[in-house]
Design an enzyme around this catalytic site. Structure first.
Site, mmCIF file in Angstrom:
data_model
loop_
_atom_site.group_PDB
_atom_site.id
_atom_site.type_symbol
_atom_site.label_atom_id
_atom_site.label_comp_id
_atom_site.label_asym_id
_atom_site.label_seq_id
_atom_site.Cartn_x
_atom_site.Cartn_y
_atom_site.Cartn_z
ATOM 1 N N GLY A 49 -7.896 9.762 8.842
ATOM 2 C CA GLY A 49 -8.232 9.959 10.251
ATOM 3 C C GLY A 49 -9.291 11.002 10.526
ATOM 4 N N LYS A 75 0.882 -1.176 0.000
ATOM 5 C CA LYS A 75 0.000 0.000 0.000
ATOM 6 C C LYS A 75 0.914 1.218 0.000
ATOM 7 C CE LYS A 75 -3.137 2.614 2.849
ATOM 8 N NZ LYS A 75 -3.581 2.827 4.228
ATOM 9 N N GLY A 99 -10.689 8.403 5.453
ATOM 10 C CA GLY A 99 -11.785 9.357 5.600
ATOM 11 C C GLY A 99 -13.115 8.755 5.983
ATOM 12 N N ASN A 140 -9.623 2.199 9.371
ATOM 13 C CA ASN A 140 -8.938 1.847 10.610
ATOM 14 C C ASN A 140 -9.505 2.655 11.781
ATOM 15 O OD1 ASN A 140 -5.409 1.305 11.433
ATOM 16 N ND2 ASN A 140 -7.144 1.305 12.774
ATOM 17 N N THR A 141 -9.317 3.986 11.703
ATOM 18 C CA THR A 141 -9.692 4.830 12.836
ATOM 19 C C THR A 141 -11.164 4.692 13.197
ATOM 20 O OG1 THR A 141 -8.049 6.390 11.966
ATOM 21 C CG2 THR A 141 -9.450 7.166 13.751
#
Lengths: 64, 262
Positions: B160, B99, B188, B209-210
């Site tokens: 994030g 990535k 996002g 993730n976040t």
């Protein structure tokens, strides 16, 4: 004297990257940058260190 | 319903890629990743601290999941750094997937499009399967595809932020211009509804993730994302109705008891 992960590290003449990392206490698995370039595992036991060389020992961390 | 996703020849059932960062504990990380149903987990590299056991515990946790690993080049600002990171990742994680993240602006962590193209070219020549984190710029995306990228990872919003898809028009254009390329919205996404929106637009998958790691209940949020993504994909395959500007009764009114022909 070389630097491993920004820390000064004393070496003896004729020491290889692998020997220095063993003394440093690096834990497998890791990957290595030698003076800013990727050094494959297959080359670490044969690559000799020089004064002021810089090693980065890299391992897995969390990532997004 | 959910036809298989294909990443460089690897078929996947889940259309959710999940990150391994920011969780409150290793157990919450593992439980959340498993609850998400994701088959791809992202991870990264950092200087080893032998006094902290060299990150061995994290590596053991991740390996125990048995998922596809997608290493990133987070934090890289130059082509050389990104290429070095990719080479180290390939050796450590035994995968040629990368990535590719190349930060061009520290304010919004926007990818550097010029460096991204250069690094992609170098890595593809070295046998990598590159998944580039990019903006929704069609021209840069065309360069990446022409270099051999089979997957593109445009942002929905900066990393994030959790703001969702800030420019749906641009993302739809991205989808429409690259119909043969696998599109994964990366960054996002804050809510399951954001992921649903992306999948409804025909995006192939989302990486997040976040949104899970920082939820009050990450495991429940991971499950919710899995359902949302399945719903979005289903809606895309089903084909939505045409939007109208005027009302149209859903119940037939002709011959109802109160119907009067004029």
């Amino acid at each position: 004297m070389i630097f491993i992960n920004n820390q000064p590290f004393k070496i003896e003449d004729g020491m290889t990257v692998k020997q220095a990392l063993d003394l440093f206490g690096a834990i497998l698995p890791y990957a290595v940058l030698h003076n800013g370039d990727f050094l494959p595992q297959s080359k670490q036991a044969e690559t000799l260190l020089s004064n002021k060389d810089v090693l980065e020992v890299i391992s897995a961390i969390q990532g997004g | 319903m959910n036809s298989s996703l294909n990443i460089y020849g690897t078929p996947l059932t889940s259309r959710l890629f999940i990150g391994s960062a920011l969780y409150a504990s290793p157990k919450i990380m593992l439980d959340s990743i498993q609850a998400s149903g994701a088959e791809v987990v992202t991870l990264s590299l950092s200087r080893q601290n032998p006094e902290a056991n060299g990150g061995q515990a994290f590596w053991d946790y991740i390996k125990s999941l048995g998922l596809h690993l997608l290493p990133n080049t987070a934090g890289c600002h130059s082509v050389k750094d990104a290429v070095n990171m990719a080479l180290m990742s390939r050796e450590l994680f035994e995968t040629d997937w990368i990535k590719l993240e190349l930060v061009g602006d520290d304010y919004n962590l926007q990818p550097d499009p010029i460096a991204l193209v250069k690094a992609t070219e170098t890595l593809i020549h070295q046998g990598f399967k590159v998944l580039p984190y990019c903006t929704d710029d069609l021209v840069i995306a065309r360069h990446l595809v022409d270099l051999g990228c089979e997957v593109l990872m445009p942002w929905g919003a900066p990393i994030g932020t959790g703001k969702g898809i800030l420019n749906p028009y641009a993302l739809q254009a991205f989808r429409d211009r690259f119909p043969e390329t696998t599109i994964v919205v990366d960054s996002g996404i804050g809510l399951p509804s954001h992921a649903t929106q992306a999948l409804e637009m025909g995006v192939d998958a989302v990486l997040l993730n976040t949104a899970v790691a920082k939820a009050n209940n990450p495991v429940l949020m991971a499950q919710s994302f899995a359902k949302a993504i399945e719903a979005g994909r289903g809606a895309y395959l089903a084909g939505p109705m045409a939007e109208r500007n005027t009302a149209s009764p859903s119940t037939p009114t002709i011959d109802s008891p109160f119907w009067h022909q004029s």
